[in-house]
Design an enzyme around this catalytic site. Structure first.
Site, PDB file in Angstrom:
ATOM      1  N   GLY A 179      19.104 102.078 -38.448  1.00 38.66           N
ATOM      2  CA  GLY A 179      19.039 100.805 -37.920  1.00 38.66           C
ATOM      3  C   GLY A 179      20.291 100.456 -37.349  1.00 38.66           C
ATOM      4  O   GLY A 179      20.679 101.633 -36.983  1.00 38.66           O
ATOM      5  N   GLU A 180      19.712  99.129 -36.944  1.00 39.86           N
ATOM      6  CA  GLU A 180      20.204  99.030 -35.312  1.00 39.86           C
ATOM      7  C   GLU A 180      22.246  98.925 -35.870  1.00 39.86           C
ATOM      8  O   GLU A 180      23.022  98.941 -34.983  1.00 39.86           O
ATOM      9  CB  GLU A 180      19.980  98.060 -34.425  1.00 39.86           C
ATOM     10  N   ASP A 181      22.248  98.470 -36.942  1.00 43.46           N
ATOM     11  CA  ASP A 181      23.508  97.809 -37.559  1.00 43.46           C
ATOM     12  C   ASP A 181      25.035  98.872 -37.644  1.00 43.46           C
ATOM     13  O   ASP A 181      25.882  99.055 -38.589  1.00 43.46           O
ATOM     14  CB  ASP A 181      23.246  96.828 -39.027  1.00 43.46           C
ATOM     15  N   THR A 182      23.895 100.269 -37.937  1.00 45.12           N
ATOM     16  CA  THR A 182      24.785 101.527 -38.097  1.00 45.12           C
ATOM     17  C   THR A 182      24.837 102.593 -37.227  1.00 45.12           C
ATOM     18  O   THR A 182      25.691 103.449 -37.516  1.00 45.12           O
ATOM     19  CB  THR A 182      24.547 101.919 -39.588  1.00 45.12           C
ATOM     20  N   ARG A 183      24.391 101.580 -35.968  1.00 44.71           N
ATOM     21  CA  ARG A 183      24.769 103.096 -35.014  1.00 44.71           C
ATOM     22  C   ARG A 183      25.701 103.083 -34.567  1.00 44.71           C
ATOM     23  O   ARG A 183      25.895 103.901 -34.019  1.00 44.71           O
ATOM     24  CB  ARG A 183      23.553 102.659 -33.561  1.00 44.71           C
ATOM     25  N   GLY A 211      22.216 103.271 -26.587  1.00 46.56           N
ATOM     26  CA  GLY A 211      21.489 102.189 -27.673  1.00 46.56           C
ATOM     27  C   GLY A 211      20.060 103.004 -27.126  1.00 46.56           C
ATOM     28  O   GLY A 211      19.092 101.948 -27.061  1.00 46.56           O
ATOM     29  N   GLU A 245       9.267 105.099 -38.274  1.00 46.55           N
ATOM     30  CA  GLU A 245       9.758 106.397 -38.741  1.00 46.55           C
ATOM     31  C   GLU A 245       9.830 107.025 -40.225  1.00 46.55           C
ATOM     32  O   GLU A 245       9.315 108.039 -40.685  1.00 46.55           O
ATOM     33  CB  GLU A 245      10.842 106.502 -38.210  1.00 46.55           C
TER      34      GLU A 245
END
Length: 1226
Positions: A179-183, A211, A245
């Site tokens: 998810g975007e919060d752990t990228r 990103g 995914e």
């Protein structure tokens, strides 16, 4: 050059059509393909170039056309390919081009004619080898292009073949869904860690940092990856692409032919919320339901819930959780293991750590000369599970197969005859009824001979059972796997090879335990320490791990803490005990007693000592011990940790010398102790005592009986105990007494250690049956006059209060092997020992009052005499000529007499800090002397001082420590010295080295530490310093080849293979170390490899350190990074390595002063060259004190040098002229 694909084909058949199109399609994908344009003519053998090409290819594709087998070169090619395939080193796929696969397997049709022709022209063995390889490739999965009208177009086949190859040679091994919060935080660190160990990840770090959104082709990327990691965070379910995914990943996992691995990481979320779409995820799915079709959202929710049920890692976060770095390390190690073992799936998902051993067995299965494979190990170790995994992997390749479980138990239940008939009936698929001991029926034998079978005989305890089941009658190509706890059963039963099934590693154990205790791969928060304590108890035993883990699942932490405290005092869990006790029940009475003695007294103790004591207690004890080893009830391992440190009390620092020790699984130990406890509820009526409370009860209240055979107790766990002199009188069968303190308590003597006392000055009575008496701080003035030591084997009374051992002369001491009286400071004399004809060791170290020794010349078995610290002893002892070790350090002895020349076998002579002034010149005649210590002696007469060219003639000397001398010719004194240490020789000016043997080391020297230490020798002239430096580099250059030859092998414990040289100074030779720095770091350029072969790099380093404040122990930590040239084997990357070298330990009160130069190298500093172009070094010096605390010391200067060792060369080379093989000091 390496190739992705090796293409094998018959040129005249397919080169101008199908094969050409396939070649072009493979090249269009950027693959390197070996394609022999000028195909060898018939009759020419496979060239070395072709063989090398096969060896460096990942995949071989074999185009089997109608005329393929007519070519001898094709068949040799094929044979070479299948040889590599058989040992798991190659991927092979056939294309049956206009031929029938069954004709290939049976060698029929056009192929039969071709092989018939070869049989007329070639040797029988050669053609047989070709036939075997040809038939084997016919059984492999591939593509059948029959060329008929109903068949598909060749272009589609080529497309499928290319897709297969690309998948096998995939770019990305791991697909990461996040998810975007752990990228930019956790996922970024995880990808970095995976890439650092060479694992290809999609998306990579560059993609994460930018990103960028994943392309719609992500589905293809997932399908081309072996493994998917799902970082399920709070924002994960809010992303439609993440859920897409995840859905594709789970579809792959559901495909039974895919074997896709899925590993979830629950990052700051509760796995139960994932399973139930609760918490944050409920809101996310509600939003999707308002925007997306219902069926799509339901598909996402189903896949999401399934992920929540998978085992993975739960990272809760917060101050009570582990650091994320530790989780990342665990994930990376787990991924490496899984990727390494792709294709070797476990028989059970719950069994962790089986893959490596399974691969070993699979390789054995494929060896033609390995028909019967034995799996040997203790109960619960996983033998049956391993056998089952291999059986499931291979059973489909055999005409008939059967897994016969629990042979031992089934024979008890139904008898051998019934079990065999049932077994053979299954194999032959018809009713078999044989009522004779052997398979006498000719028909049955012939039917078995024609069958290629795979059979597992599980838990066999008698070698006759193997023959009884007809193993020898199975047909050609058959494989039999036999599991047993008894190695001798497998050897006698005809096993071609025996594989020991070992316990799991600590990491695998923790994962397996967590699977049952937490239903995930890592311990839950708040339980980090407790699981490791349970894992330590089980010692890698899968059964113990599963039983304990299952019991602890969903239990409170209080229950866990209570359980772990009970482990040492309670019997094993019932399930474990049932498995393990069956082995004990199969022993005879003597073997059972030996097992109980080891469980109660001898676990962890030296093997030879244990055999010696038990041989005095039981006839055939050594055979009994071997039987216990064969049955996996005990094992022999190397150890440095003994509860009783025999003859090492003088070494207050932990002794690091490895010795074989008797070891036993903890669960077996507890089982043995439980068996003893079941003998009686009254401790005094049990055969063995070890519990301090029980021992105290028996001695204090005089409750001993004739049933007690041994007592062992750690006195540090007892209070002071006053008991009667008659305390042992009723224990007439007592054979062993162990009253001891652990080593950590013996560093300082203390009155409180005298825990056992008798009334007034009484001397306690001891039973005559005693074989072994160990009593630390023995409180009495002598042994009892009523005690007859006729059966005594070893007597150990360190720190005792005695003034003498016994009054009278005991003639019958024939069994006595060892006497240890270390630090008995009131002991004045040793009694006559003429009757101790087999005495081997006598230790009187630190017996300060000892003034006289009896004559020992007739004790021809005596090998070691330690008299260190006997300051009242003035006369050199009379000892036998075959003496091995003599320690006279810190004694009052003033002269080493002429008769020392008769000590032909003397190996070690220590005179350190003694009062010796006169050393006879006859010392030069000693032929076996290995170690000579002379430091601190006020010597005025010594052979090397009184002659113009001082030289000792013996060549066996390896270690020599000295001080207070002006000149010594070191290598002429001892040309093979490994260790030369000189302290405080202020007047020492010159050091010479002979040249002929400096770089010749025997194989026996491989594990030695090479030392040349000249501490505080400040008057050394420049010529001597140059000689020392040159000699050190010559030795490193010589050692470099030995170390390179051992590269990649398992390093021996302790790893003493290193060289340390030290002398006063603050300059580093610019001739030798051209690369230097004025601080603690530097970079060294590595010369390109101009040769055609591979080579090794061996680094030597030089440091300048101020030793003024050095307290005791000095460690050098060397961290270095090797950078590879772009585009080379290293891929333009780098590798980080490290080495720690313990420089020295200073015995107090010696002290070093000022700057000293160190030259260092070790086997840890050997590295195979991967086109490296630079090495960057960082050095750290740690100064350790007595309490395991350290301070960092400054590195004043540093230098580095590299030796280049060709893999096939006989000598090491380097990049300077200073270390060419020239004579140093001439």
């Amino acid at each position: 050059m390496k190739y992705h694909v090796f293409l094998s084909f018959r040129g005249e058949d397919t080169r101008l059509n199908f094969t050409t199109h396939l070649l072009q399609a493979l090249k269009d994908e950027g693959l390197d393909v070996f394609f022999d344009e000028e195909k060898l003519e018939s009759g020419v053998q496979l060239s070395r170039a072709l063989s090398r090409a096969i060896a460096v290819s990942n995949i071989s594709i074999i185009v089997l056309s109608a005329d393929y087998a007519s070519s001898k070169s094709c068949l040799v090619e094929l044979s070479d390919i299948m040889d590599r395939y058989s040992v798991g080193q190659h991927i092979v796929r056939p294309i049956f081009y206009h031929v029938n696969p069954s004709d290939v397997v049976k060698i029929d049709g056009s192929f039969k004619k071709s092989f018939d022709e070869h049989k007329r022209m070639r040797s029988v063995d050669e053609v047989k080898q070709w036939e075997t390889a040809f038939a084997e490739v016919g059984k492999l999965q591939g593509w059948h292009i029959d060329g008929s009208r109903s068949d598909g177009p060749e272009t589609q086949y080529i497309k499928d073949i290319v897709a297969y190859v690309m998948q096998k040679l995939m770019k990305h091994q791991v697909f990461l869904s996040l998810g975007e919060d752990t990228r930019l935080n956790f996922s970024n660190h995880l990808v970095n860690a995976l890439e650092k160990v060479g694992i290809n990840v999609f998306p990579d770090n560059e993609t994460l940092k930018k990103g960028e959104k994943l392309q719609p082709t992500y589905s293809r990327t997932i399908s081309a990856s072996n493994l998917s990691i799902l970082v399920v965070s709070k924002a994960y379910a809010s992303s439609k692409s993440c859920l897409g995914e995840l859905s594709d990943i789970m579809d792959r996992k559901h495909n039974p032919t895919d074997k896709h691995i899925v590993l979830p990481i629950f990052y700051h979320v509760d796995p139960s919320d994932v399973r139930n779409s609760g918490g944050h995820f409920k809101t996310s799915f509600e939003e999707h339901e308002s925007e997306q079709p219902d069926d799509r959202v339901q598909q996402w929710k189903t896949a999401f819930a399934e992920v929540g049920k998978l085992k993975g890692w739960h990272i809760e976060g917060g101050k009570f959780d582990r650091p994320e770095t530790e989780y990342i390390k665990d994930v990376v190690e787990y991924v490496i293991k899984k990727l390494t073992n792709i294709g070797f799936e476990s028989a059970s998902e719950e069994l962790v750590g089986i893959e490596y051993q399974k691969r070993t067995i699979l390789k054995l299965i494929k060896q033609k000369d390995c028909r019967v494979i034995g799996l040997w190990g203790m109960g619960g170790q996983g033998k049956s599970t391993l056998a089952e995994a291999v059986y499931k992997k291979f059973s489909s390749e055999f005409e008939s197969h059967w897994f016969l479980q629990n042979v031992r138990e089934e024979i008890k239940k139904q008898g051998k005859e019934s079990l065999r008939n049932e077994f053979l009936s299954k194999l032959l698929n018809s009713n078999v009824d044989i009522d004779t001991p052997s398979i006498g029926s000719t028909l049955t034998q012939e039917r078995l001979n024609k069958k290629k079978v795979l059979v597992v005989l599980d838990d066999v305890d008698d070698s006759d059972q193997i023959d009884y089941m007809g193993v020898k009658h199975f047909g050609y190509g058959s494989k039999t796997i036999i599991t047993s706890r008894d190695r001798q059963v497998l050897e006698s039963g005809g096993a071609d090879t025996i594989h020991e099934v070992k316990g799991l590693t600590e990491i695998d154990s923790l994962q397996l335990f967590s699977t049952f205790a937490f239903k995930q791969l890592n311990p839950a928060v708040g339980f980090q320490d407790l699981p490791r304590r349970f894992v330590k108890y089980t010692q890698g035993n899968p059964l113990a791990l599963k039983v304990l883990g299952s019991d602890l699942n969903k239990r409170s932490i209080n229950y866990w803490e209570s359980k772990v405290e009970k482990l040492k005092d309670c019997p094993p869990e019932k399930k474990i005990s049932e498995v393990l006790k069956s082995s004990y029940d199969g022993l005879d009475l003597v073997e059972q007693n030996i097992f109980l003695d080891i469980a109660c007294f001898f676990k962890g103790e030296p093997t030879e000592r244990t055999k010696l004591i038990l041989s005095g207690c039981y006839k055939g004890a050594e055979c009994g011990i071997n039987k216990l080893v064969d049955k996996c009830l005990i094992n022999v391992s190397s150890s440095t940790n003994f509860s009783l440190d025999y003859f090492d009390y003088s070494t207050m620092w932990p002794c690091k010398l490895l010795r074989d020790a008797i070891d036993m699984h903890d669960t077996l130990e507890e089982m043995g102790k439980d068996i003893v406890c079941q003998e009686s509820k009254t401790p005094g009526k049990c055969s063995r005592l070890w519990n301090p409370k029980h021992v105290e009860e028996v001695l204090k209240y005089n409750k001993g009986t004739d049933r007690i055979q041994g007592i062992k107790v750690d006195l540090s766990r007892m209070g002071n105990l006053l008991f009667q002199p008659s305390g042992f009188e009723s224990m007439i069968n007592l054979k062993c007494i162990f009253f001891y303190f652990p080593r950590s308590w013996l560093r300082k003597e203390h009155e409180d250690y005298k825990k056992l006392h008798a009334y007034q000055d009484s001397i306690i009575s001891l039973p005559d049956e005693l074989r072994y008496l160990v009593w630390h701080y023995y409180p009495f003035k002598s042994l009892s006059s009523s005690f007859n030591p006729k059966n005594l084997i070893a007597l150990e009374l360190p720190y005792g209060n005695m003034e003498q051992l016994w009054n009278q002369v005991h003639q019958d001491l024939v069994h006595l092997r060892e006497i240890n009286l270390f630090s008995c400071k009131n002991l004045k004399k040793i009694p006559n020992l003429l009757g101790a004809l087999n005495l081997e060791k006598l230790d009187c170290e630190n017996c300060e009052s000892l003034v006289k020794l009896p004559s020992l010349t007739r004790l021809t078995s005596l090998e070691s005499l330690r008299l260190k610290g006997c300051r009242s002893l003035k006369k050199f002892p009379e000892i036998p000529n075959n003496f091995y070790e003599l320690d006279l350090s810190e004694t009052g002895i003033k002269e080493v007499p002429d008769f020392i020349e008769h000590l032909d076998r003397l190996h070690r002579l220590t005179l350190t800090n003694s009062m010796v002034k006169d050393v006879s010149s006859n010392i030069s005649k000693l032929k076996s002397l290995f170690s000579l210590h002379l430091s601190g002696c006020p010597i005025v007469k010594f052979p090397t001082v009184d002659v113009p060219s001082p030289s000792l003639s013996f060549e066996s000397l390896r270690y020599m420590h000295m001080d207070r001398y002006k000149t010594v010719k070191v290598s002429e004194s001892a040309p093979y010295l490994l260790d030369f240490i000189d302290h405080d020789c202020i007047l020492f000016q010159k050091v010479f080295f002979a040249d002929q043997n400096l770089y010749q080391f025997g194989s026996s020297d491989d594990d030695y530490m090479f030392l040349m230490l000249f501490f505080n020798c400040f008057n050394l002239n420049q010529e001597s310093t140059n000689n020392i430096e040159a000699n050190a580099m010559l030795k490193i250059g010589s050692l470099a080849k030995k170390w390179a030859a051992r590269y990649g092998r398992e390093k021996r414990r302790g790893n003493f293979q290193r060289l340390i040289c030290c002398f006063p100074g603050n300059k580093i030779s610019a001739n030798i170390f051209k690369c230097q720095s004025m601080n603690s770091s530097l970079s060294l350029k590595i010369a390109p490899n101009g040769g055609s072969g591979s080579r090794f790099l061996v680094f030597a380093i030089c440091l300048v350190i101020d030793l003024t404040d050095c307290r005791r122990l000095l460690d050098c930590s060397c961290e270095y990074q090797l950078t590879a040239a772009g585009g080379g084997n290293g891929g333009g990357g780098y590798e980080e390595l490290g080495s720690v070298i313990s420089l020295f330990k200073l015995p107090e009160p010696e002290k070093c002063m000022g700057d000293h130069v160190f030259i260092l190298s070790s086997i840890d500093m050997v590295k195979e060259d991967q086109n490296y172009e630079e090495a960057s070094f960082e050095f750290y010096i740690r100064n350790w004190g007595l309490e395991d605390e350290y301070v960092d010391m400054k590195v004043e200067r540093c230098g580095a040098h590299v030796f280049y060792v060709d893999a096939d060369a006989t000598d090491a080379t380097d990049d300077t002229d200073a270390t060419e093989k020239k004579h140093a000091g001439n």
